[in-house]
Design a protein around this motif. Structure first.
Motif, PDB file in Angstrom:
ATOM      1  N   ARG A 143     -25.086 -47.628 107.793  1.00  0.00           N
ATOM      2  CA  ARG A 143     -26.243 -46.999 107.170  1.00  0.00           C
ATOM      3  C   ARG A 143     -27.034 -47.979 106.317  1.00  0.00           C
ATOM      4  N   ILE A 144     -26.378 -49.030 105.873  1.00  0.00           N
ATOM      5  CA  ILE A 144     -27.089 -50.050 105.103  1.00  0.00           C
ATOM      6  C   ILE A 144     -28.143 -50.729 105.975  1.00  0.00           C
ATOM      7  N   LYS A 145     -27.844 -50.934 107.251  1.00  0.00           N
ATOM      8  CA  LYS A 145     -28.834 -51.545 108.142  1.00  0.00           C
ATOM      9  C   LYS A 145     -30.057 -50.652 108.281  1.00  0.00           C
ATOM     10  N   VAL A 146     -29.839 -49.349 108.334  1.00  0.00           N
ATOM     11  CA  VAL A 146     -30.969 -48.429 108.410  1.00  0.00           C
ATOM     12  C   VAL A 146     -31.827 -48.543 107.155  1.00  0.00           C
ATOM     13  N   ILE A 147     -31.192 -48.623 105.996  1.00  0.00           N
ATOM     14  CA  ILE A 147     -31.922 -48.791 104.736  1.00  0.00           C
ATOM     15  C   ILE A 147     -32.757 -50.069 104.780  1.00  0.00           C
ATOM     16  N   GLN A 148     -32.162 -51.147 105.280  1.00  0.00           N
ATOM     17  CA  GLN A 148     -32.875 -52.419 105.350  1.00  0.00           C
ATOM     18  C   GLN A 148     -34.076 -52.340 106.290  1.00  0.00           C
ATOM     19  N   VAL A 149     -33.889 -51.700 107.443  1.00  0.00           N
ATOM     20  CA  VAL A 149     -34.986 -51.573 108.406  1.00  0.00           C
ATOM     21  C   VAL A 149     -36.083 -50.663 107.849  1.00  0.00           C
ATOM     22  N   GLU A 150     -35.685 -49.562 107.211  1.00  0.00           N
ATOM     23  CA  GLU A 150     -36.681 -48.671 106.609  1.00  0.00           C
ATOM     24  C   GLU A 150     -37.521 -49.415 105.582  1.00  0.00           C
ATOM     25  N   LYS A 151     -36.857 -50.217 104.763  1.00  0.00           N
ATOM     26  CA  LYS A 151     -37.581 -50.962 103.729  1.00  0.00           C
ATOM     27  C   LYS A 151     -38.499 -52.006 104.361  1.00  0.00           C
ATOM     28  N   ALA A 152     -38.007 -52.663 105.400  1.00  0.00           N
ATOM     29  CA  ALA A 152     -38.821 -53.672 106.085  1.00  0.00           C
ATOM     30  C   ALA A 152     -40.074 -53.060 106.702  1.00  0.00           C
ATOM     31  N   GLN A 158     -42.592 -45.886 113.113  1.00  0.00           N
ATOM     32  CA  GLN A 158     -42.962 -46.991 113.993  1.00  0.00           C
ATOM     33  C   GLN A 158     -43.580 -46.536 115.306  1.00  0.00           C
ATOM     34  N   ILE A 159     -43.633 -45.235 115.527  1.00  0.00           N
ATOM     35  CA  ILE A 159     -44.352 -44.708 116.677  1.00  0.00           C
ATOM     36  C   ILE A 159     -45.785 -44.373 116.286  1.00  0.00           C
ATOM     37  N   ASP A 160     -45.946 -43.769 115.113  1.00  0.00           N
ATOM     38  CA  ASP A 160     -47.284 -43.460 114.599  1.00  0.00           C
ATOM     39  C   ASP A 160     -47.268 -43.600 113.081  1.00  0.00           C
ATOM     40  N   PRO A 161     -47.772 -44.732 112.564  1.00  0.00           N
ATOM     41  CA  PRO A 161     -47.773 -44.979 111.115  1.00  0.00           C
ATOM     42  C   PRO A 161     -48.555 -43.947 110.315  1.00  0.00           C
ATOM     43  N   GLU A 162     -49.393 -43.159 110.989  1.00  0.00           N
ATOM     44  CA  GLU A 162     -50.169 -42.140 110.292  1.00  0.00           C
ATOM     45  C   GLU A 162     -49.350 -40.894 109.976  1.00  0.00           C
ATOM     46  N   HIS A 163     -48.184 -40.755 110.584  1.00  0.00           N
ATOM     47  CA  HIS A 163     -47.350 -39.584 110.335  1.00  0.00           C
ATOM     48  C   HIS A 163     -46.794 -39.626 108.909  1.00  0.00           C
ATOM     49  N   LYS A 164     -47.007 -38.556 108.167  1.00  0.00           N
ATOM     50  CA  LYS A 164     -46.545 -38.475 106.785  1.00  0.00           C
ATOM     51  C   LYS A 164     -45.458 -37.408 106.665  1.00  0.00           C
ATOM     52  N   THR A 165     -44.525 -37.605 105.724  1.00  0.00           N
ATOM     53  CA  THR A 165     -43.470 -36.617 105.521  1.00  0.00           C
ATOM     54  C   THR A 165     -43.509 -36.144 104.068  1.00  0.00           C
ATOM     55  N   PHE A 166     -42.565 -36.585 103.255  1.00  0.00           N
ATOM     56  CA  PHE A 166     -42.510 -36.208 101.843  1.00  0.00           C
ATOM     57  C   PHE A 166     -41.771 -37.297 101.088  1.00  0.00           C
ATOM     58  N   HIS A 180     -31.314 -45.102 116.831  1.00  0.00           N
ATOM     59  CA  HIS A 180     -30.894 -46.174 117.732  1.00  0.00           C
ATOM     60  C   HIS A 180     -31.543 -45.935 119.090  1.00  0.00           C
ATOM     61  N   ILE A 181     -32.332 -46.884 119.536  1.00  0.00           N
ATOM     62  CA  ILE A 181     -33.049 -46.731 120.805  1.00  0.00           C
ATOM     63  C   ILE A 181     -32.054 -46.514 121.938  1.00  0.00           C
ATOM     64  N   ILE A 182     -31.089 -47.399 122.056  1.00  0.00           N
ATOM     65  CA  ILE A 182     -29.966 -47.180 122.970  1.00  0.00           C
ATOM     66  C   ILE A 182     -28.876 -46.527 122.135  1.00  0.00           C
ATOM     67  N   PRO A 183     -28.527 -45.278 122.396  1.00  0.00           N
ATOM     68  CA  PRO A 183     -27.575 -44.554 121.549  1.00  0.00           C
ATOM     69  C   PRO A 183     -26.224 -45.257 121.446  1.00  0.00           C
ATOM     70  N   LEU A 184     -25.593 -45.125 120.297  1.00  0.00           N
ATOM     71  CA  LEU A 184     -24.281 -45.736 120.091  1.00  0.00           C
ATOM     72  C   LEU A 184     -23.229 -45.139 121.010  1.00  0.00           C
ATOM     73  N   SER A 185     -23.506 -43.965 121.572  1.00  0.00           N
ATOM     74  CA  SER A 185     -22.553 -43.363 122.504  1.00  0.00           C
ATOM     75  C   SER A 185     -22.403 -44.206 123.774  1.00  0.00           C
ATOM     76  N   MET A 186     -23.330 -45.149 124.005  1.00  0.00           N
ATOM     77  CA  MET A 186     -23.271 -46.020 125.183  1.00  0.00           C
ATOM     78  C   MET A 186     -22.611 -47.362 124.868  1.00  0.00           C
ATOM     79  N   ILE A 200     -32.633 -50.631 116.202  1.00  0.00           N
ATOM     80  CA  ILE A 200     -32.917 -49.566 115.238  1.00  0.00           C
ATOM     81  C   ILE A 200     -34.421 -49.477 114.996  1.00  0.00           C
ATOM     82  N   ILE A 201     -34.962 -48.257 115.099  1.00  0.00           N
ATOM     83  CA  ILE A 201     -36.359 -48.039 114.751  1.00  0.00           C
ATOM     84  C   ILE A 201     -36.431 -46.953 113.680  1.00  0.00           C
TER      85      ILE A 201
END
Length: 262
Positions: A143-152, A158-166, A180-186, A200-201
């Motif tokens: 999960r730390i990698k996800v935090i790093q990618v989110e911060k980066a 990354q599909i639509d930068p205009e999408h807003k959440t909260f 994970h683009i290619i799921p970890l189940s693979m 990771i996206i």
């Protein structure tokens, strides 16, 4: 997280106050020597904290708790004082790395860390806990990698930068989810870890669900775009697929189960 990944961060990304990269001697000092002693103290507390190395910690809040524990350990403080604060500085460096402080708004900086990583398996107890959440993979998510990618990515979709959440209350940034683009189940079909930066996206919840539930033709269009953007990075990470095999693999892995790593 792996030791080699952290060492690469110290070599190629971390900079000193004068803007220069660390010398090899400093990389060894903070990446090898300091971490060796730090992990030695963690082993002493492993029964209480559930890990025997900082590299096993995949939750940023647990990492901060361990840092506080060490800084209040009389033995660690004494050794650190005798070592001219080398170990506390080493601990600070690793925490900064995990929190992605130098990655903020710098997605391309992660490219320097693209390399084949070994697969890290969960222990039986962790697998049992995860299975309750309907997660079918037996491979550890960092999960730390996800935090790093989110911060980066500045917490933008990354599909639509205009999408807003909260805004997330405890972090004060926009809510996003790691995917994970290619799921970890693979993972069983690959020699190297799928839990890598290149795979990771960052997505808003709507786009995240899109990749799990949208019509196949619509998903395929987006996946083609992602493959074209990520093929080289995936290859550098040991994940070598042509576009046809990539699309076939991701389509075959689609199961309707949503994997949320935020």
């Amino acid at each position: 997280m792996t030791e080699e990944l952290y060492l690469d961060y110290l070599r190629y990304i971390y900079r000193q106050k004068n803007g220069s990269f660390l010398a090899d001697s400093s990389v060894k000092k903070y990446g090898n020597e300091a971490m060796r002693l730090i992990n030695g103290y963690i082993v002493k507390h492993s029964s209480a904290i559930g890990v025997s190395s900082l590299y096993e910690v995949n939750d940023i809040f647990q990492l901060r708790a361990i840092k506080d524990m060490l800084m209040n350990d009389p033995g660690f403080v004494r050794v650190d004082t005798d070592g001219h604060r080398m170990y506390s500085v080493g601990l600070k460096r690793y925490t900064e790395f995990a929190e992605g402080e130098l990655f903020k708004g710098q997605e391309k900086i992660l490219y320097k860390l693209d390399k084949p990583e070994p697969v890290i398996l969960q222990d039986a107890e962790a697998i049992a806990k995860e299975s309750v959440k309907k997660v079918i993979t037996t491979h550890e998510r960092d999960r730390i990698k996800v935090i790093q990618v989110e911060k980066a990515c500045n917490y933008t979709c990354q599909i639509d930068p205009e999408h807003k959440t909260f805004i997330v209350d405890r972090t004060t940034h926009q809510y996003m989810e790691g995917h994970h683009i290619i799921p970890l189940s693979m993972q069983g079909e690959f020699m190297y870890s799928l839990d890598c930066y290149a795979n990771i996206i960052v997505l808003c919840p709507t786009c995240h669900r899109f990749f799990h539930y949208a019509e196949k033709s619509k998903r395929t269009d987006k996946l083609k775009m992602l493959y074209d953007e990520r093929a080289e990075r995936l290859c550098n990470s040991g994940i070598k697929l042509d576009r046809h095999d990539f699309l076939e693999l991701v389509d075959r892995s689609s199961s309707g189960i949503v994997y949320s790593y935020s």
